[in-house]
Design a protein around this motif. Structure first.
Motif, PDB file in Angstrom:
ATOM      1  N   ARG A 238      -3.418  65.324  55.400  1.00 65.24           N
ATOM      2  CA  ARG A 238      -3.045  66.966  55.250  1.00 65.24           C
ATOM      3  C   ARG A 238      -1.505  66.903  55.674  1.00 65.24           C
ATOM      4  NH1 ARG A 238      -4.641  70.278  58.615  1.00 65.24           N
ATOM      5  NH2 ARG A 238      -5.022  72.034  57.160  1.00 65.24           N
ATOM      6  N   PRO A 239      -0.554  66.249  54.594  1.00 64.97           N
ATOM      7  CA  PRO A 239       0.684  66.344  55.042  1.00 64.97           C
ATOM      8  C   PRO A 239       1.347  67.623  55.098  1.00 64.97           C
ATOM      9  CG  PRO A 239       0.314  65.453  53.167  1.00 64.97           C
ATOM     10  CD  PRO A 239      -0.887  65.533  53.417  1.00 64.97           C
ATOM     11  N   LEU A 240       1.091  68.591  53.933  1.00 71.40           N
ATOM     12  CA  LEU A 240       1.481  69.836  53.995  1.00 71.40           C
ATOM     13  C   LEU A 240       1.194  70.733  55.181  1.00 71.40           C
ATOM     14  CD1 LEU A 240       0.872  70.548  50.243  1.00 71.40           C
ATOM     15  CD2 LEU A 240       3.014  69.840  51.280  1.00 71.40           C
ATOM     16  N   ALA A 241       0.065  70.553  55.775  1.00 72.44           N
ATOM     17  CA  ALA A 241      -0.361  71.214  56.868  1.00 72.44           C
ATOM     18  C   ALA A 241       0.456  70.699  58.205  1.00 72.44           C
ATOM     19  CB  ALA A 241      -1.785  71.031  57.324  1.00 72.44           C
ATOM     20  N   LEU A 242       0.647  69.558  58.069  1.00 71.84           N
ATOM     21  CA  LEU A 242       1.661  68.851  59.432  1.00 71.84           C
ATOM     22  C   LEU A 242       2.815  69.616  59.337  1.00 71.84           C
ATOM     23  CD1 LEU A 242       1.664  66.881  61.745  1.00 71.84           C
ATOM     24  CD2 LEU A 242       1.962  64.956  60.190  1.00 71.84           C
ATOM     25  N   LEU A 243       3.345  69.431  58.002  1.00 72.63           N
ATOM     26  CA  LEU A 243       4.839  69.915  57.942  1.00 72.63           C
ATOM     27  C   LEU A 243       4.819  71.299  58.325  1.00 72.63           C
ATOM     28  CD1 LEU A 243       7.722  69.207  56.840  1.00 72.63           C
ATOM     29  CD2 LEU A 243       7.025  70.075  54.512  1.00 72.63           C
ATOM     30  N   GLY A 244       3.823  72.229  57.929  1.00 74.84           N
ATOM     31  CA  GLY A 244       3.893  73.521  58.372  1.00 74.84           C
ATOM     32  C   GLY A 244       3.963  73.846  59.948  1.00 74.84           C
ATOM     33  N   ALA A 245       2.983  72.935  60.622  1.00 77.91           N
ATOM     34  CA  ALA A 245       2.667  73.048  61.766  1.00 77.91           C
ATOM     35  C   ALA A 245       4.193  72.661  62.569  1.00 77.91           C
ATOM     36  CB  ALA A 245       1.713  72.009  62.374  1.00 77.91           C
ATOM     37  N   LYS A 246       4.825  71.380  61.924  1.00 77.91           N
ATOM     38  CA  LYS A 246       5.929  71.170  62.840  1.00 77.91           C
ATOM     39  C   LYS A 246       7.249  72.221  62.572  1.00 77.91           C
ATOM     40  CE  LYS A 246       5.010  67.292  64.250  1.00 77.91           C
ATOM     41  NZ  LYS A 246       5.020  66.978  65.946  1.00 77.91           N
ATOM     42  N   LEU A 247       7.151  72.732  61.618  1.00 76.19           N
ATOM     43  CA  LEU A 247       7.969  74.101  61.281  1.00 76.19           C
ATOM     44  C   LEU A 247       7.724  75.207  62.076  1.00 76.19           C
ATOM     45  CD1 LEU A 247      10.451  74.934  59.502  1.00 76.19           C
ATOM     46  CD2 LEU A 247       8.699  76.019  57.839  1.00 76.19           C
ATOM     47  N   LYS A 248       6.489  75.704  62.450  1.00 76.86           N
ATOM     48  CA  LYS A 248       5.945  76.760  63.125  1.00 76.86           C
ATOM     49  C   LYS A 248       6.671  76.304  64.678  1.00 76.86           C
ATOM     50  CE  LYS A 248       2.151  78.472  60.605  1.00 76.86           C
ATOM     51  NZ  LYS A 248       0.779  78.907  60.697  1.00 76.86           N
ATOM     52  N   GLN A 249       6.428  75.007  64.953  1.00 74.21           N
ATOM     53  CA  GLN A 249       6.562  74.671  66.274  1.00 74.21           C
ATOM     54  C   GLN A 249       8.030  74.759  66.583  1.00 74.21           C
ATOM     55  OE1 GLN A 249       5.201  70.698  67.177  1.00 74.21           O
ATOM     56  NE2 GLN A 249       5.816  70.965  69.432  1.00 74.21           N
ATOM     57  N   SER A 250       8.962  74.301  65.483  1.00 80.34           N
ATOM     58  CA  SER A 250      10.452  74.496  65.665  1.00 80.34           C
ATOM     59  C   SER A 250      11.050  75.918  65.917  1.00 80.34           C
ATOM     60  CB  SER A 250      11.104  73.526  64.586  1.00 80.34           C
ATOM     61  OG  SER A 250      11.028  74.257  63.270  1.00 80.34           O
ATOM     62  N   VAL A 251      10.171  76.699  64.857  1.00 81.71           N
ATOM     63  CA  VAL A 251      10.777  78.064  64.906  1.00 81.71           C
ATOM     64  C   VAL A 251      10.276  79.133  66.034  1.00 81.71           C
ATOM     65  CG1 VAL A 251      10.774  80.250  63.489  1.00 81.71           C
ATOM     66  CG2 VAL A 251      11.083  78.023  62.232  1.00 81.71           C
ATOM     67  N   PHE A 252       8.911  78.849  66.223  1.00 86.58           N
ATOM     68  CA  PHE A 252       8.343  79.575  67.442  1.00 86.58           C
ATOM     69  C   PHE A 252       8.056  78.875  68.445  1.00 86.58           C
ATOM     70  CE2 PHE A 252       7.423  81.583  63.379  1.00 86.58           C
ATOM     71  CZ  PHE A 252       8.115  82.915  63.572  1.00 86.58           C
ATOM     72  N   GLY A 253       8.825  77.881  68.869  1.00 82.77           N
ATOM     73  CA  GLY A 253       8.489  76.871  70.146  1.00 82.77           C
ATOM     74  C   GLY A 253       8.536  77.667  71.223  1.00 82.77           C
ATOM     75  N   THR A 254       7.979  76.882  72.202  1.00 78.34           N
ATOM     76  CA  THR A 254       7.677  77.691  73.867  1.00 78.34           C
ATOM     77  C   THR A 254       9.207  77.792  74.459  1.00 78.34           C
ATOM     78  OG1 THR A 254       5.766  76.498  73.957  1.00 78.34           O
ATOM     79  CG2 THR A 254       6.659  77.537  76.096  1.00 78.34           C
ATOM     80  N   GLY A 255       9.356  78.989  74.645  1.00 75.67           N
ATOM     81  CA  GLY A 255      10.632  79.227  75.447  1.00 75.67           C
ATOM     82  C   GLY A 255      11.581  79.767  74.419  1.00 75.67           C
TER      83      GLY A 255
END
Length: 325
Positions: A238-255
């Motif tokens: 699931r590389p596309l889902a992994l890429l989307g999760a990393k993108l969300k984490q970088s944009v909406f990360g904690t803090g």
């Protein structure tokens, strides 16, 4: 509660028959809230237009399928890659290219083209037909995607040139020197000539099917092997889902400031597990079942490869249903 739901189902809404249509309310997570205000009459009109657009698309679908099939011909590869400056003859002499890339190139190109269909159908169903819940949208996409899989199945059969043995008393043709003109691209194969023959003589359909079905068994073995290896590996990674999760984490990360502006509902939506893409998974399973049933008698060698595919698909989708979706 269940009691309230049972009472609501038996409630008399109006004393006039056929005045309104009611149904049980879906789960709130299944509702597409942007399409709730869509009127019933307008929805019927858009459904008819969407079905008509899909039918028109199905009529022109053999053109890209035939183009993908034509990639197996080395002359067509020369026509496509010569303007880029790639020497196809040198690639053809390469052992790896001749053994792996050339046989799998039309299959992988066709599988990649087919994977775009659910995305296009989803956009049409949600943003034009404005279906009001995700389950109904997935059902429509699943049905249309499977029909296109069947069209692709029979188009592939019709695109194969049947082997015709030359007569025994045929005179040998004189040797001609090779032409210096560039090779002519045959991007459409024999599908359109076969269709023209069927239109002129409809009874020739069964004769063409009888001649061509046995010669496509090897190609469909390649399709099933590609789905059992590349398809299941892609679903597992699931590389596309992994890429989307990393993108969300970088944009909406904690803090981050954007994370602080999110509401509780938006946070739950970002952290919720993805839904199982039934509209994309089920048609592929049904296609392999269709290939297995059709070729179980004609080419029995297809059956073990289909069994391997279903064994791999069971392991991968069971794991994803338990831990991912």
């Amino acid at each position: 509660s269940r009691l309230a739901a049972a009472e609501a189902r038996q409630m008399l809404i109006s004393s006039r028959a056929f005045e309104m249509m009611t149904s049980a309310a879906p789960d709130h997570r299944d509702i597409i809230w942007a399409n709730v205000s869509n009127a019933w009459g307008l929805g019927l009109l858009r459904d008819a237009v969407g079905a008509a657009l899909t039918a028109v698309f199905a009529v022109f679908w053999p053109i890209p399928v035939s183009f993908c099939q034509s990639l197996a011909n080395i002359e067509n590869l020369k026509c496509l890659l010569a303007p880029v400056g790639i020497n196809v003859d040198a690639l053809n002499r390469n052992a790896f290219f001749g053994a792996w890339v050339k046989p799998l190139l039309p299959t992988l190109a066709l599988l990649g083209l087919i994977q775009l269909l659910p995305v296009l159908f989803r956009l049409l169903v949600v943003h034009y037909q404005r279906v009001k819940n995700h389950a109904a949208a997935q059902e429509i996409v699943l049905t249309r995607f499977y029909y296109f899989q069947l069209i692709n199945f029979y188009v592939t059969v019709m695109a194969v040139r049947a082997r015709v043995e030359p007569p025994l008393l045929e005179r040998p043709r004189p040797h001609r020197p090779p032409s210096l003109r560039p090779p002519r691209c045959d991007r459409q194969g024999s599908i359109f000539s076969n269709m023209q023959e069927i239109v002129q003589k409809p009874t020739a359909l069964f004769q063409l099917m009888g001649q061509k079905f046995p010669f496509v068994g090897g190609y469909f073995i390649t399709v099933v092997v590609s789905m059992a290896t590349f398809g299941t590996a892609w679903e597992l990674a699931r590389p596309l889902a992994l890429l989307g999760a990393k993108l969300k984490q970088s944009v909406f990360g904690t803090g981050s400031q954007r994370a602080r502006r999110l509401t509780a509902q938006q946070r739950r939506r970002l952290s919720a597990p993805p839904q199982m893409p039934f509209a994309r998974v089920y048609p592929s399973l049904l296609l392999v079942i269709t290939i297995c049933f059709v070729y179980a008698v004609i080419t029995p060698a297809v059956v073990p490869f289909c069994a391997v595919y279903f064994a791999a698909a069971e392991l991968v989708y069971k794991r994803n249903l338990l831990y991912v979706y």
